[in-house]
Design a protein around this motif. Structure first.
Motif, PDB file in Angstrom:
ATOM      1  N   MET A 104       0.843  -1.194   0.000  1.00 43.57           N
ATOM      2  CA  MET A 104       0.000   0.000   0.000  1.00 43.57           C
ATOM      3  C   MET A 104       0.884   1.253   0.000  1.00 43.57           C
ATOM      4  SD  MET A 104      -3.454   0.013   1.942  1.00 43.57           S
ATOM      5  CE  MET A 104      -4.169   1.307   2.842  1.00 43.57           C
ATOM      6  N   THR A 105       0.686   2.075  -1.009  1.00 41.00           N
ATOM      7  CA  THR A 105       1.529   3.267  -1.092  1.00 41.00           C
ATOM      8  C   THR A 105       0.914   4.403  -0.293  1.00 41.00           C
ATOM      9  OG1 THR A 105       0.372   4.000  -3.047  1.00 41.00           O
ATOM     10  CG2 THR A 105       2.309   2.663  -3.418  1.00 41.00           C
ATOM     11  N   ILE A 106       1.725   5.455  -0.132  1.00 41.59           N
ATOM     12  CA  ILE A 106       1.259   6.639   0.591  1.00 41.59           C
ATOM     13  C   ILE A 106       0.023   7.223  -0.086  1.00 41.59           C
ATOM     14  CG2 ILE A 106       1.905   9.014   1.206  1.00 41.59           C
ATOM     15  CD1 ILE A 106       3.703   7.494   2.785  1.00 41.59           C
ATOM     16  N   GLN A 107       0.035   7.206  -1.445  1.00 42.31           N
ATOM     17  CA  GLN A 107      -1.090   7.778  -2.193  1.00 42.31           C
ATOM     18  C   GLN A 107      -2.390   7.050  -1.869  1.00 42.31           C
ATOM     19  OE1 GLN A 107       1.878   7.461  -3.602  1.00 42.31           O
ATOM     20  NE2 GLN A 107       2.327   9.520  -4.369  1.00 42.31           N
ATOM     21  N   GLU A 108      -2.299   5.719  -1.782  1.00 43.17           N
ATOM     22  CA  GLU A 108      -3.517   4.958  -1.496  1.00 43.17           C
ATOM     23  C   GLU A 108      -4.036   5.277  -0.099  1.00 43.17           C
ATOM     24  OE1 GLU A 108      -3.408   0.703  -2.372  1.00 43.17           O
ATOM     25  OE2 GLU A 108      -2.051   1.221  -4.002  1.00 43.17           O
ATOM     26  N   ILE A 109      -3.101   5.329   0.876  1.00 37.77           N
ATOM     27  CA  ILE A 109      -3.523   5.661   2.239  1.00 37.77           C
ATOM     28  C   ILE A 109      -4.198   7.025   2.246  1.00 37.77           C
ATOM     29  CG2 ILE A 109      -2.707   6.088   4.587  1.00 37.77           C
ATOM     30  CD1 ILE A 109      -0.372   4.198   3.964  1.00 37.77           C
ATOM     31  N   ALA A 110      -3.574   7.981   1.550  1.00 34.86           N
ATOM     32  CA  ALA A 110      -4.139   9.333   1.508  1.00 34.86           C
ATOM     33  C   ALA A 110      -5.518   9.311   0.863  1.00 34.86           C
ATOM     34  CB  ALA A 110      -3.208  10.276   0.739  1.00 34.86           C
ATOM     35  N   PHE A 111      -5.660   8.518  -0.208  1.00 35.38           N
ATOM     36  CA  PHE A 111      -6.961   8.449  -0.880  1.00 35.38           C
ATOM     37  C   PHE A 111      -8.049   7.973   0.081  1.00 35.38           C
ATOM     38  CE2 PHE A 111     -10.196   5.871  -2.958  1.00 35.38           C
ATOM     39  CZ  PHE A 111     -10.746   6.815  -3.801  1.00 35.38           C
ATOM     40  N   TYR A 112      -7.735   6.897   0.834  1.00 39.22           N
ATOM     41  CA  TYR A 112      -8.767   6.380   1.747  1.00 39.22           C
ATOM     42  C   TYR A 112      -9.062   7.363   2.868  1.00 39.22           C
ATOM     43  CZ  TYR A 112      -8.834   2.052  -0.768  1.00 39.22           C
ATOM     44  OH  TYR A 112      -8.992   1.146  -1.760  1.00 39.22           O
ATOM     45  N   ILE A 113      -8.039   8.056   3.344  1.00 40.94           N
ATOM     46  CA  ILE A 113      -8.291   9.048   4.402  1.00 40.94           C
ATOM     47  C   ILE A 113      -9.189  10.159   3.875  1.00 40.94           C
ATOM     48  CG2 ILE A 113      -7.224  10.840   5.836  1.00 40.94           C
ATOM     49  CD1 ILE A 113      -4.818   8.997   6.135  1.00 40.94           C
ATOM     50  N   PHE A 114      -8.808  10.737   2.706  1.00 34.34           N
ATOM     51  CA  PHE A 114      -9.593  11.848   2.153  1.00 34.34           C
ATOM     52  C   PHE A 114     -11.038  11.418   1.891  1.00 34.34           C
ATOM     53  CE2 PHE A 114      -5.570  13.874   0.344  1.00 34.34           C
ATOM     54  CZ  PHE A 114      -5.548  14.822   1.336  1.00 34.34           C
ATOM     55  N   SER A 115     -11.201  10.247   1.243  1.00 41.11           N
ATOM     56  CA  SER A 115     -12.563   9.890   0.850  1.00 41.11           C
ATOM     57  C   SER A 115     -13.407   9.530   2.066  1.00 41.11           C
ATOM     58  CB  SER A 115     -12.550   8.760  -0.176  1.00 41.11           C
ATOM     59  OG  SER A 115     -11.637   7.776   0.206  1.00 41.11           O
ATOM     60  N   SER A 116     -12.828   8.832   3.054  1.00 37.57           N
ATOM     61  CA  SER A 116     -13.653   8.474   4.208  1.00 37.57           C
ATOM     62  C   SER A 116     -14.008   9.710   5.026  1.00 37.57           C
ATOM     63  CB  SER A 116     -12.953   7.421   5.074  1.00 37.57           C
ATOM     64  OG  SER A 116     -11.666   7.848   5.390  1.00 37.57           O
ATOM     65  N   VAL A 117     -13.051  10.629   5.203  1.00 32.45           N
ATOM     66  CA  VAL A 117     -13.377  11.858   5.932  1.00 32.45           C
ATOM     67  C   VAL A 117     -14.439  12.647   5.185  1.00 32.45           C
ATOM     68  CG1 VAL A 117     -12.488  14.066   6.751  1.00 32.45           C
ATOM     69  CG2 VAL A 117     -11.157  12.010   7.074  1.00 32.45           C
ATOM     70  N   ALA A 118     -14.343  12.669   3.836  1.00 36.24           N
ATOM     71  CA  ALA A 118     -15.332  13.403   3.052  1.00 36.24           C
ATOM     72  C   ALA A 118     -16.722  12.812   3.252  1.00 36.24           C
ATOM     73  CB  ALA A 118     -14.957  13.391   1.569  1.00 36.24           C
ATOM     74  N   ILE A 119     -16.811  11.479   3.250  1.00 36.69           N
ATOM     75  CA  ILE A 119     -18.125  10.851   3.395  1.00 36.69           C
ATOM     76  C   ILE A 119     -18.694  11.100   4.789  1.00 36.69           C
ATOM     77  CG2 ILE A 119     -19.312   8.631   3.480  1.00 36.69           C
ATOM     78  CD1 ILE A 119     -17.372   7.743   1.250  1.00 36.69           C
ATOM     79  N   ILE A 120     -17.838  10.936   5.816  1.00 44.66           N
ATOM     80  CA  ILE A 120     -18.313  11.161   7.190  1.00 44.66           C
ATOM     81  C   ILE A 120     -18.754  12.610   7.370  1.00 44.66           C
ATOM     82  CG2 ILE A 120     -17.611  11.202   9.606  1.00 44.66           C
ATOM     83  CD1 ILE A 120     -15.682   8.887   8.877  1.00 44.66           C
ATOM     84  N   ALA A 121     -17.934  13.539   6.846  1.00 40.75           N
ATOM     85  CA  ALA A 121     -18.273  14.956   7.018  1.00 40.75           C
ATOM     86  C   ALA A 121     -19.552  15.301   6.271  1.00 40.75           C
ATOM     87  CB  ALA A 121     -17.119  15.829   6.533  1.00 40.75           C
ATOM     88  N   SER A 122     -19.782  14.678   5.097  1.00 41.36           N
ATOM     89  CA  SER A 122     -21.013  15.023   4.383  1.00 41.36           C
ATOM     90  C   SER A 122     -22.231  14.442   5.093  1.00 41.36           C
ATOM     91  CB  SER A 122     -20.954  14.578   2.922  1.00 41.36           C
ATOM     92  OG  SER A 122     -20.436  13.296   2.822  1.00 41.36           O
ATOM     93  N   LEU A 123     -22.043  13.305   5.796  1.00 40.50           N
ATOM     94  CA  LEU A 123     -23.151  12.818   6.634  1.00 40.50           C
ATOM     95  C   LEU A 123     -23.422  13.798   7.770  1.00 40.50           C
ATOM     96  CD1 LEU A 123     -22.484   8.991   6.869  1.00 40.50           C
ATOM     97  CD2 LEU A 123     -24.349  10.163   5.704  1.00 40.50           C
ATOM     98  N   MET A 124     -22.319  14.350   8.331  1.00 43.29           N
ATOM     99  CA  MET A 124     -22.494  15.302   9.429  1.00 43.29           C
ATOM    100  C   MET A 124     -23.183  16.585   8.949  1.00 43.29           C
ATOM    101  SD  MET A 124     -21.437  13.845  12.083  1.00 43.29           S
ATOM    102  CE  MET A 124     -21.351  15.167  13.276  1.00 43.29           C
ATOM    103  N   VAL A 125     -22.973  16.943   7.673  1.00 47.81           N
ATOM    104  CA  VAL A 125     -23.609  18.158   7.148  1.00 47.81           C
ATOM    105  C   VAL A 125     -25.124  18.054   7.290  1.00 47.81           C
ATOM    106  CG1 VAL A 125     -24.042  19.529   5.071  1.00 47.81           C
ATOM    107  CG2 VAL A 125     -21.773  18.668   5.523  1.00 47.81           C
ATOM    108  N   VAL A 126     -25.677  16.873   6.949  1.00 50.96           N
ATOM    109  CA  VAL A 126     -27.137  16.757   7.017  1.00 50.96           C
ATOM    110  C   VAL A 126     -27.625  16.390   8.402  1.00 50.96           C
ATOM    111  CG1 VAL A 126     -27.642  16.344   4.602  1.00 50.96           C
ATOM    112  CG2 VAL A 126     -26.880  14.455   6.024  1.00 50.96           C
ATOM    113  N   SER A 127     -26.744  15.853   9.261  1.00 55.04           N
ATOM    114  CA  SER A 127     -27.244  15.417  10.562  1.00 55.04           C
ATOM    115  C   SER A 127     -26.907  16.374  11.701  1.00 55.04           C
ATOM    116  CB  SER A 127     -26.720  14.015  10.884  1.00 55.04           C
ATOM    117  OG  SER A 127     -25.320  14.055  10.942  1.00 55.04           O
ATOM    118  N   ALA A 128     -26.006  17.337  11.475  1.00 58.70           N
ATOM    119  CA  ALA A 128     -25.645  18.244  12.567  1.00 58.70           C
ATOM    120  C   ALA A 128     -26.848  19.076  12.978  1.00 58.70           C
ATOM    121  CB  ALA A 128     -24.494  19.156  12.136  1.00 58.70           C
TER     122      ALA A 128
END
Lengths: 338, 210
Positions: B1-25
């Protein structure tokens, strides 16, 4: 394991060392900028300024820093705690992050990215969040009014800064900061684009909330504006960020218009002095003007500030973008044009 | 697993969680702040894809301008949280329908893109992606926008202009009696226009003008 060391660990260590070098240099510069500001203001007002702590008062900034560190951090009970604490951290972090792309000499830059100027523009437009979050989270009317003023002010002046950047980029043909400096080898852009230099200087004053545009923290009407409720280190972070942003804007101005690390004339006595010293001298001159203006001009009224941004600077800089593009195209000086 | 892949999963998972928080906050200001986090992570994903120009334009336009004004408005509104939650059940079927239509449209759009030479294209014109080592993002985008899509690009500008004029027309009210400052007139006034020296009489007799 050896591969891991050479591929990830050493670059990481090198990166951290570079970051530390930049931050330490920047913080010392900020400390002595506050000292210089007090000394220059004192000289203009025929006073002595700080002269007790250390020789000529040179240790005064460190005494001030220590004093702020040892004070108690007060968080108002009605404040929104998480955002209240995040705001100064964000402001300070952004003011440091911008320095990653600043070239201090030919090739002396931490991240030589293609879109350096856009990165700086993005970081400076994010600066408004720290202020607006601080104002809202304080849950108090003066900080909130200060934050609203500042949000409107920074968004307005960013428009003219963006157009000034476009004028310079038209002459360079690249978004890379080092390329911008190299393009000024023969002629600094301050000469052909002098009106844009003035517009950028005034917009930089507004963008860093300096006098005569320091309405977000106008003490006569808003106590201390958006950071009225902050104390101790959280206050110090806003303070450090404000001065770091001043230095950043002055450096950006030197890079865009005053030829960055280049000497004024490309002949012997000037070329012997290394580039970073030239850059430092130019930045110091612009910072002196920032302080000089603070001692000279009264504060703008808010509607006049908005009028200046939208009705004077925006049409004027838009006109200069069209004019510059027209002249470059007509004379065949466009970069990449054959 | 390269650094790029780790970064991709971090960015995308944070984006999904944050967008859920947008509608639920519960607090609308928190919603906007989470929206900004989503924008940031989207910019990070653009960077990973090598589109540095788009990443920074996203930050400048959406985070630096649109979201600031959004936050501005949301902070100024006097919102009663109880009434907002009351309406949730009432509006849910309609909102769900709109969401479903949008989802269907996105799926339809993605599946209907013609596949030319192994690369998805829009409008049937194949644009070979230039080598990022030789042509920078900004140059590559400029070449396409100002040559093949010149008229469409101009049209987009006109649409924005119409929107801008519309916003001004909607909010501009002629208020009778409001006073404006004319800076030019003010600056051109000299002391002789406004000041008048009156010869005073000896004290005790008062001032008589004219």
């Amino acid at each position: 394991m050896a591969e891991f060391l050479s591929e990830y660990l050493w670059p990481l260590v090198l990166l951290i060392l570079q970051v530390v070098a930049i931050i330490v240099a920047l913080l010392i510069a900020v400390a002595y900028l506050t000292y210089a500001e007090r000394k220059v203001l004192a000289a203009i007002q025929l006073r002595r300024g700080p002269n007790v702590v250390g020789p000529f008062g040179l240790l005064q900034p460190f005494a001030d820093g220590l004093k702020l560190l040892t004070k108690e951090t007060i968080i108002p009970t009605v404040a929104n705690k998480v955002i209240f604490i995040t705001a100064p951290i964000l402001t300070f972090g952004l003011s440091l992050a911008a320095w990653a792309v600043i070239p201090v000499n030919d090739g002396w830059v931490m991240a030589d990215i293609n879109v350096g100027i856009l990165y700086l523009f993005a970081i400076s437009s994010l600066g408004v969040y720290g202020i607006i979050m601080a104002g809202w989270a304080s849950n108090s009317k003066y900080p909130f009014l200060g934050a609203l003023r500042s949000a409107a002010q920074m968004v307005s002046y960013e428009v003219s800064i963006g157009l000034v950047l476009i004028t310079v980029l038209l002459c360079v043909g690249s978004l890379n900061l080092s390329d911008i400096v190299r393009a000024q080898q023969g002629l600094w852009f301050v000469l052909p684009l002098f009106p844009m230099f003035v517009v950028f200087f005034i917009s930089a004053l507004a963008e860093t909330n300096r006098t005569p545009f320091d309405l977000p923290e106008a003490e006569a009407e808003l106590v201390a504006g958006f950071f009225s409720e902050y104390s101790s280190m959280s206050f110090a972070m806003f303070y450090l960020a404000e001065y770091a942003n001043m230095i950043l804007m002055s450096t950006l101005m030197s890079i865009l218009f005053l030829g960055g690390w280049l000497p004024p004339l490309n002949i012997a006595p000037f070329t012997d002095i290394p580039g970073p010293i030239w850059l430092g001298l130019k930045v110091a001159c612009i910072l002196f003007c920032f302080i000089w203006i603070r001692a000279t001009f009264p504060r703008y009224r808010y509607d006049q500030l908005m009028r200046l941004g939208w009705k004077v600077f925006l049409p004027f800089s838009l006109f200069w973008v069209v004019l510059t593009a027209g002249v470059l195209l007509y004379a065949g000086w466009l970069p990449g044009q054959s | 697993m390269t650094i790029q892949e780790i970064a991709f999963y971090i960015f995308s998972s944070v984006a999904i969680i944050a967008s859920l928080m947008v509608v639920s906050a519960r607090n609308p200001v928190h919603s906007v702040l989470f929206l900004i986090v989503v924008f940031f992570n989207a910019a990070g994903l653009f960077l990973l894809a090598g589109a540095e120009f788009l990443a920074l334009i996203l930050l400048i336009v959406y985070v630096g301008a649109v979201a600031v004004l959004f936050l501005f408005v949301v902070m100024m509104m006097d919102i009663n949280f109880a009434t907002i939650r009351q309406g949730f059940v009432r509006y849910f079927p309609f909102a769900g329908l709109v969401g479903l239509i949008l989802l269907a449209e996105i799926i339809f759009a993605i599946t209907s893109i013609p596949d030319v030479g192994g690369r998805a294209t829009l409008g049937g014109v194949a644009h070979p992606i230039p080598d990022p080592q030789q042509v920078s993002n900004a140059h590559a985008l400029g070449r396409i926008l100002y040559t093949d899509y010149f008229y469409v690009f101009q049209l987009a500008g006109i649409v924005l202009l119409v929107a801008m004029i519309g916003a001004i027309v909607l909010t501009l009210r002629e208020r009778p009696g409001s006073k404006h400052q004319n800076i030019g007139r003010q600056s051109y006034r000299s002391s002789s226009d406004t000041l008048q020296l009156i010869q005073d009489k000896p004290s005790g007799q008062g001032v008589h003008n004219g």
